[in-house]
Design a protein around this motif. Structure first.
Motif, mmCIF file in Angstrom:
data_model
loop_
_atom_site.group_PDB
_atom_site.id
_atom_site.type_symbol
_atom_site.label_atom_id
_atom_site.label_comp_id
_atom_site.label_asym_id
_atom_site.label_seq_id
_atom_site.Cartn_x
_atom_site.Cartn_y
_atom_site.Cartn_z
ATOM 1 N N ARG A 13 0.825 -1.216 0.000
ATOM 2 C CA ARG A 13 0.000 0.000 0.000
ATOM 3 C C ARG A 13 0.849 1.251 0.000
ATOM 4 N NH1 ARG A 13 -3.669 1.410 4.415
ATOM 5 N NH2 ARG A 13 -3.850 3.293 3.216
ATOM 6 N N SER A 16 2.300 1.766 -3.511
ATOM 7 C CA SER A 16 1.388 1.818 -4.656
ATOM 8 C C SER A 16 1.030 3.249 -5.053
ATOM 9 C CB SER A 16 0.121 1.003 -4.384
ATOM 10 O OG SER A 16 -0.645 1.578 -3.361
ATOM 11 N N VAL A 17 0.854 4.132 -4.099
ATOM 12 C CA VAL A 17 0.472 5.516 -4.431
ATOM 13 C C VAL A 17 1.618 6.284 -5.094
ATOM 14 C CG1 VAL A 17 -0.317 7.718 -3.492
ATOM 15 C CG2 VAL A 17 -1.379 5.596 -2.730
ATOM 16 N N ALA A 20 2.000 4.945 -8.527
ATOM 17 C CA ALA A 20 0.882 5.333 -9.386
ATOM 18 C C ALA A 20 1.010 6.777 -9.852
ATOM 19 C CB ALA A 20 -0.439 5.150 -8.647
ATOM 20 N N LEU A 21 1.581 7.630 -9.037
ATOM 21 C CA LEU A 21 1.716 9.044 -9.404
ATOM 22 C C LEU A 21 2.995 9.329 -10.198
ATOM 23 C CD1 LEU A 21 0.482 10.672 -6.084
ATOM 24 C CD2 LEU A 21 -0.807 10.262 -8.189
ATOM 25 N N PHE A 86 -2.298 6.055 -12.820
ATOM 26 C CA PHE A 86 -3.211 6.161 -11.683
ATOM 27 C C PHE A 86 -3.839 4.822 -11.288
ATOM 28 C CE2 PHE A 86 -3.492 10.402 -13.740
ATOM 29 C CZ PHE A 86 -2.860 11.125 -12.744
ATOM 30 N N LEU A 89 -3.687 3.783 -7.567
ATOM 31 C CA LEU A 89 -4.629 4.396 -6.619
ATOM 32 C C LEU A 89 -5.823 3.471 -6.382
ATOM 33 C CD1 LEU A 89 -4.583 8.092 -7.887
ATOM 34 C CD2 LEU A 89 -3.303 7.086 -5.998
ATOM 35 N N TYR A 90 -6.300 2.839 -7.456
ATOM 36 C CA TYR A 90 -7.372 1.862 -7.298
ATOM 37 C C TYR A 90 -6.855 0.637 -6.554
ATOM 38 C CZ TYR A 90 -11.107 -1.399 -8.360
ATOM 39 O OH TYR A 90 -12.118 -2.318 -8.248
ATOM 40 N N ASP A 92 -4.561 0.644 -4.276
ATOM 41 C CA ASP A 92 -4.493 1.031 -2.873
ATOM 42 C C ASP A 92 -5.847 0.858 -2.202
ATOM 43 O OD1 ASP A 92 -3.252 2.350 -0.526
ATOM 44 O OD2 ASP A 92 -4.640 3.978 -1.029
ATOM 45 N N LYS A 93 -6.889 1.230 -2.900
ATOM 46 C CA LYS A 93 -8.254 1.081 -2.364
ATOM 47 C C LYS A 93 -8.592 -0.406 -2.147
ATOM 48 C CE LYS A 93 -13.012 2.128 -3.572
ATOM 49 N NZ LYS A 93 -13.911 2.716 -4.557
#
Length: 115
Positions: A13, A16-17, A20-21, A86, A89-90, A92-93
Motif C-alpha cells: 500500500r 502503490s500511491v 501510481a503518481l 493512476f 490508486l485503485y 491502494d483502495k
C-alpha cells in the motif's frame, strides 16, 4: 491475518500511491514538457524515480503473493494496475479492503465466531 501478511500488505500500500503518481508525472513533465519546450532535464530523474518505484512495487507484490497466498489472478490484476496511469490508486483502495477483511476475519476466529 498474521503480522507478516499484514506488514507485506502495508508495504505494498505504501509504495502503490507513489508508483501510481510517478508514471503520469513522467508522462506529463518528462515527455510532454521536453517536446513542447526546452525543459528536458526532468526526463532522466523522473524516469529513474519511476523505474525504481516500479521495481520496488513488483518486489512487494511478489512478497504479498507469497505471504498472503493470493491467487495468480489477483496478483495479475495488481500488476496490470501498476502499468496503468493512476492504476495504483485503485490498487491502494483494494488493498485497504483486503486488509480490513483480514483483520475482521482474524478477530472473528479469535473470538470463536468462525472456524
Amino acid at each position: 491475518m498474521d503480522i507478516k501478511t499484514a506488514s507485506a500488505l502495508h508495504r505494498l500500500r505504501l509504495i502503490s500511491v507513489p508508483e501510481a503518481l510517478s508514471f503520469p508525472a513522467l508522462i506529463l513533465f518528462g515527455s510532454i514538457l521536453s517536446r513542447v519546450s526546452d525543459i528536458d532535464f526532468l526526463m532522466m530523474p523522473l524516469g529513474i524515480l519511476h523505474g525504481v518505484l516500479f521495481v520496488i512495487y513488483a518486489v512487494f507484490l511478489l512478497d504479498v503473493w507469497v505471504k498472503a497466498k493470493w491467487p495468480l489472478k489477483r496478483v495479475a490484476l495488481f500488476f496490470v494496475l501498476s502499468l496503468l496511469p493512476f492504476g495504483g490508486l485503485y490498487g491502494d483502495k483494494l488493498i485497504k479492503r483486503y486488509e480490513s477483511d483480514g483483520v475482521i476475519a482474524g478477530r472473528a476466529r479469535r473470538e470463536g465466531v468462525v472456524a
